[in-house]
Structure formats: C-alpha cells, structure tokens
Design an enzyme around this catalytic site. Structure first.
Site, PDB file in Angstrom:
ATOM      1  CB  CYS A 132       7.251 -49.890  -2.644  1.00  0.00           C
ATOM      2  SG  CYS A 132       8.660 -49.675  -3.741  1.00  0.00           S
ATOM      3  CG  HIS A 252       7.588 -45.003  -4.747  1.00  0.00           C
ATOM      4  ND1 HIS A 252       8.776 -44.355  -4.512  1.00  0.00           N
ATOM      5  CD2 HIS A 252       7.885 -46.346  -4.703  1.00  0.00           C
ATOM      6  CE1 HIS A 252       9.734 -45.250  -4.331  1.00  0.00           C
ATOM      7  NE2 HIS A 252       9.215 -46.462  -4.442  1.00  0.00           N
TER       8      HIS A 252
END
Length: 349
Positions: A132, A252
C-alpha cells in the site's frame, strides 16, 4: 447472473477489510461482473454479503471453486496465496494477488496501472498488487520520473493501523478509551502480532512495521525499497525508507524527498505536472493551509499530494507530502483497477 453477461469474478478473503472493499469497489465501479464467487476460510464461510442488491453466501476456499473463474482477487494472506493462486491459474483464472507472496518473483508483474500498466502483457496467470505505501508513492513519483528523471528517493511513512487488520483497529480504539479513562492497557497486536514485544499504539508513534531484517530495516521498509525499483524498472534507483505506525485508523501519509536528474526544475513545474496526472489530486496551497490529510482521503480512490517544495541545499532535490486511503488505492481499488486494465487490454479470455 451468467457468464455470458459478464466476467466471472472470485474474491478470496471476502470477509476481511480489504476483501469487503474489493466487493464494494467492484460494485461502485460498475465492473461487468456476470457471476461473483466469494471465498474465505472455514471460520468465515456461511456469512452473507450483498452485491448489486443480491445476497451471496461466502463459501470455503477450495481449488475447485476456481473452475470457470475469469479473474480472482486475492486478499487472504501470503501462505494462502502461495497455495491457492497456482490452483486458480491451473483452472484458467487470472489472479490479482494483494499479498507479498509473489511481488518480487521475476515472473510475476508488480503493477500500478498509472505507472506500468503495460507490464500486464507479461503475466503468466498471476499479477501482484504492490504494498500500500509503495503504491501511493510511485503514483506521485512516476510523472516526475517521466519528465525529469529520478535519481534518489527517501521516504518516511506515517501509516494507519488498518494496514495491520481489524484487530489492530480494535486495539487502537480500546487503548484510547482505556487511557482516557485512566485504566491500564495490555498491548497484544502492534507493532507485529508475531513479534516478541507489543507496544501501545494509542497516543504514540511506533517506528516498526513488520519484523526487522538483518540490515536494520524492517520488512515493510524493504518492501518499499525493492518494489519501487521493480515497478519503475529502475534497479539502480537509490531508495531508503523509514516506516512508522501512527494512531490513525485509515489513510497512510508519507514525507517523500526525491532528486531529479535535471537542474533548474522549479516546484511550480512539479506541481503543474502532478495537477494533470491520472490518479493524483493536488492539494497544495500553503497560504490557505491546504494540504492532504488522512481524515479527508478516506473513501477516495486518488492519491493526494501537497507541500511540494524545492530543497534548500540541493537544486535537484524536492520534498512532497503524499496521502492515500490504504484500503482503497493501497489495496482494493488498485486490484480492481488492474482487473479493469486486463479487460481494456483484451487480456481476459
């Protein structure tokens, strides 16, 4: 629904956080699903999931369940992928795998469609979905690389607990509540469930994601380093990473320093590039305190970029701030996007 009306898609790990997002993304994108097969472990089998208004029962994953499947989206852990992916391929399915099982296999393309969609032509049945953190960074870096070259990347990540699964989210919430109520906590999940020690994540920052390797970097950091080089086809690119877990549920964030090959490039040129890049939303207006934040990117497919500025000491150096929903562009959306690319390129039989 019959296959003649669309693609037979299977989702392995259908009841997990990423699996659920994959199903929702297939629906929201209007992916031409003719039949949807939902698979999981025995523990989760029997659960009902609604897709396009139809209730589908989750079944136990066995090799024979991949008979007739065109595209299989995997998100059930590396060991299961290693066991099940070859079985699915044997039965004619193309597997898009969301684990680290095949990412560095030289026979498996590691794909972010905005960066290296053409690599899909080389697949032998399995396509790997990158980490990711890597995905959002390379989406932001690729337009720069294409226009001005790329020599060095140093990234520090600030990663959400959802990247460690549902149990980690629960631990964050329970710890936060307990600390606010003055109660004792007993960390059991983070930073790594299988490691020797566990630390508080609530009101804390933990500079460890995954286990430490012999070189002092964690496995997550090495994933970012190696995957970036592979996706961008730049084995000699200098990459370093420090990955930190924060008490954020989803989204994130990354502070990225990069060096281009050309002299005299301005931050305005970099902003202009990214403004027009696919999959990127530029949020960069310091005068009005406009910049990307995880709370604003949840549920959105794009990679958000801001705080673009030239390094004060190196004419070829730049800094930027990159944020994305780690369950979407970092996992489910990138997987479905790969499936869309496979159709677009005529690679599904």
């Amino acid at each position: 629904m019959s296959k003649t009306n669309g693609i037979h898609v299977a989702v392995l790990g259908a009841t997990g956080a990423v699996g659920q997002q994959m199903i929702q993304t297939l629906e929201s994108r209007g992916f031409p699903v003719g039949k949807l097969t939902l698979l999981s472990s025995e523990r989760s089998a029997g659960k009902k999931v609604t897709f396009n208004g139809q209730e589908i029962t989750v079944e136990v994953a066995t090799p024979d369940k991949f008979e007739g499947v065109d595209i299989a989206l995997f998100s059930a852990g590396g060991d299961i992928s290693k066991k099940m992916a070859p079985e699915a391929v044997k039965r004619g399915a193309i597997v898009v795998d969301n684990t680290s099982a095949f990412r560095m296999d030289e026979n498996v393309p590691l794909v972010v469609p905005e960066v290296n969609e053409e690599a899909l032509h080389t697949h032998n049945g399995i396509i790997a979905n990158p980490n990711c953190s890597t995905i959002q960074m390379v989406v932001a870096l690729e337009p720069v690389r294409k226009s001005y070259g790329l020599n060095k990347v140093i990234v520090s990540t600030y990663q959400a607990v959802s990247g460690a699964g549902a149990a980690a989210i629960n631990e964050l919430k329970e710890q936060s509540k307990a600390i606010l109520e003055g109660k004792e906590i007993k960390p059991e999940i983070l930073p790594v469930k299988g490691d020797k020690k566990h630390y508080q994540i609530a009101f804390n920052a933990v500079p460890q994601i995954d286990k430490f390797q012999d070189n002092g970097f964690t496995f997550e950091e090495m994933k970012m380093i190696n995957e970036t080089k592979k996706i961008m086809s730049m084995p000699d690119l200098q990459v370093a990473a420090t990955c930190v877990r924060l008490p954020v549920e989803t989204g994130h964030s990354e502070s990225v320093y990069f060096e281009v090959n050309e002299s005299g490039v301005s931050s305005e040129q970099i902003k202009s590039l990214l403004q027009d890049s696919p999959g990127v939303t530029l949020q960069d207006d310091p005068a009005n305190q406009v910049y990307p934040m995880p709370a604003d990117c949840v549920g959105k497919n794009d990679v958000f970029v801001g705080r673009i500025r030239k390094d004060l000491d190196n004419d070829k150096g730049f800094h930027m701030w990159v944020v994305s929903d780690n369950l979407l562009k970092g996992a489910a959306w990138n997987s479905v996007q790969i499936a869309e690319s496979l159709l677009k390129l005529g690679l599904v039989k």
